[in-house]
Write an enzyme that holds these catalytic residues in place. Structure first.
Site, mmCIF file in Angstrom:
data_model
loop_
_atom_site.group_PDB
_atom_site.id
_atom_site.type_symbol
_atom_site.label_atom_id
_atom_site.label_comp_id
_atom_site.label_asym_id
_atom_site.label_seq_id
_atom_site.Cartn_x
_atom_site.Cartn_y
_atom_site.Cartn_z
ATOM 1 N N CYS A 126 5.202 0.783 -5.128
ATOM 2 C CA CYS A 126 5.997 -0.565 -4.301
ATOM 3 C C CYS A 126 7.225 -1.019 -4.514
ATOM 4 O O CYS A 126 8.021 -1.351 -3.775
ATOM 5 C CB CYS A 126 4.868 -1.356 -3.699
ATOM 6 S SG CYS A 126 4.284 -2.176 -5.164
ATOM 7 N N ASP A 154 7.607 -4.847 3.983
ATOM 8 C CA ASP A 154 6.705 -4.651 3.525
ATOM 9 C C ASP A 154 6.606 -3.027 3.183
ATOM 10 O O ASP A 154 6.372 -2.389 4.121
ATOM 11 C CB ASP A 154 5.260 -5.198 3.905
ATOM 12 C CG ASP A 154 4.000 -4.860 3.193
ATOM 13 O OD1 ASP A 154 4.176 -4.308 2.208
ATOM 14 O OD2 ASP A 154 3.007 -5.550 3.296
ATOM 15 N N HIS A 193 4.131 -1.220 1.930
ATOM 16 C CA HIS A 193 2.648 -0.648 1.764
ATOM 17 C C HIS A 193 2.205 0.066 3.227
ATOM 18 O O HIS A 193 0.898 -0.300 3.558
ATOM 19 C CB HIS A 193 1.774 -1.946 1.343
ATOM 20 C CG HIS A 193 2.007 -2.388 -0.007
ATOM 21 N ND1 HIS A 193 3.095 -3.372 -0.085
ATOM 22 C CD2 HIS A 193 1.859 -2.123 -1.156
ATOM 23 C CE1 HIS A 193 3.190 -3.846 -1.280
ATOM 24 N NE2 HIS A 193 2.456 -3.009 -1.840
#
Length: 394
Positions: free
Chosen positions: A29, A233, A235
């Site tokens: 990430c 984000d 993810h």
């Protein structure tokens, strides 16, 4: 809509000669956030800050060149393969979590090979931005690959072509600057006194955003609303894109199809890296003036210090007086804040065994042979003038 080519976690080909991981899920990430902030820098460099992506609209060729630099392929300059492999030199094995400082150092190394962008990447350490160092870096010419290996009397060449006298004599232009400032704004939680300063950084026209997040969960922050940060984000897992030669790249998966998310500033982990892009020297001078105004902001603490020259306490390699031996002849004590003094009266311990050689700040510690062994430093870790400074957060 801004261009963020790695706003998703992707399944990859193997990273280590056919035996490494085939996905960056669970560990990549921060690497993806590093790609996003650097992709924004390349967009500002080649497309301009006002450029926006529109679905099913013909984009300029430079857009696809930027896109190619971030494809999940080993031959792409800023691919996750390159970042993970370069991170090995920073003490991070492939598959290990990165922190903001580590990914900033890796991107700085990879940018050297990007001769098309010719960026000057500066990572400001110890909470200090030195203007003299940046001007020297941005005013230097980008060296041609292999120039040092030319034998005496050979014709100078640049990118495979003869470098004429006009190339050697022309003044060095200002190289576009990517400034990354790793910071730690607290111990376990962010100090609320930095919140207003952080907000003002997003308001600067040179801002590239912030990489950080929560422990073991990195995010790319692009702005704020009230007391909340706006972030992208990484993810979400999706297959790696297989781009064929001489075929258009299906680029929709490289852009956010949904509104960005929000989180409270108070939830932000204190370990972050702030990014700025200064395309010209005037941009940099304007940025310096804005930073100086931030120091006058009432009720807020400055996140970093802006100085003209390197402070003596950072330039001196022995400011903490850690050395035990005699002073080297070439060492200039006048640059230190205090005279050099040994920590002990001699160079042997109570048992008569020789003490290990002194450790300089910024050097790795090695365990010496013999009965008196100094505790080793973990690989990739260095001594710092501030304990706990720039602790990694993945």
């Amino acid at each position: 809509m801004c261009f963020h080519p790695s706003a998703r976690t992707r399944r990859l080909g193997t990273l280590e000669g056919g035996t490494g991981p085939t996905s960056d899920t669970g560990w990549g990430c921060m690497l993806r956030c590093g790609q996003m902030i650097f992709a924004q820098a390349l967009v500002c460099r080649h497309l301009g800050r006002d450029w926006r992506w529109t679905r099913r609209t013909r984009q300029p060729d430079s857009y696809f060149s930027v896109l190619h630099a971030f494809l999940d392929r080993k031959d792409s300059c800023y691919s996750i393969h390159q970042i993970a492999q370069m991170g090995v030199g920073e003490g991070k094995s492939i598959g290990q979590w990165y922190g903001p400082n580590t990914v900033a150092q890796v991107l700085k190394k990879l940018a050297v090979f990007d001769t098309w962008s010719a960026l000057a990447v500066h990572v400001a350490m110890d909470n200090t931005v030195v203007m003299e160092d940046i001007r020297r870096l941005c005013g230097s010419s980008l060296p041609c690959a292999g120039a040092a290996a030319l034998p005496a009397g050979s014709e100078p060449r640049c990118n495979g072509l003869p470098a004429g006298p006009e190339v050697a004599s022309r003044p060095s232009p200002w190289r576009p600057l990517v400034l990354l400032v790793p910071l730690r704004l607290g111990l376990t939680d962010i100090n609320a006194a930095y919140a207003e300063t952080l907000k003002h950084c997003f308001m600067m026209p040179q801002s590239l955003g912030v990489i950080g997040g929560k422990p073991n969960s990195a995010r790319y922050f692009i702005g704020y609303v009230g007391e909340e940060l706006i972030y992208l984000d990484p993810h979400t897992t999706q297959p790696a894109l297989q781009a064929a030669e001489h075929c258009p790249i299906p680029d929709e998966s490289f852009h956010c199809q949904h509104p960005p998310s929000r989180m409270s500033i108070a939830e932000l982990d204190p370990s972050i890296a702030v990014g700025f892009f200064c395309g010209t020297e005037d941009d940099f001078n304007d940025w310096c003036q804005q930073v100086k105004k931030l120091s006058l902001l009432g009720g807020a603490l400055p996140m970093f210090e802006l100085v003209e020259r390197q402070p003596s306490h950072l330039a001196c390699p022995d400011v903490l007086n850690l050395s035990l031996g005699p002073v080297p002849v070439a060492f200039d004590l006048s640059r230190c804040a205090a005279p050099r003094q040994p920590l002990v009266s001699g160079t042997r311990d109570a048992a008569g065994a020789a003490l290990p050689p002194p450790t300089r700040l910024g050097q790795h510690t090695r365990s010496p042979p013999g009965p008196s062994r100094a505790p080793p430093v973990a690989p990739g870790r260095e001594s710092r003038t501030r304990p706990g400074f720039l602790a990694d957060v993945a």
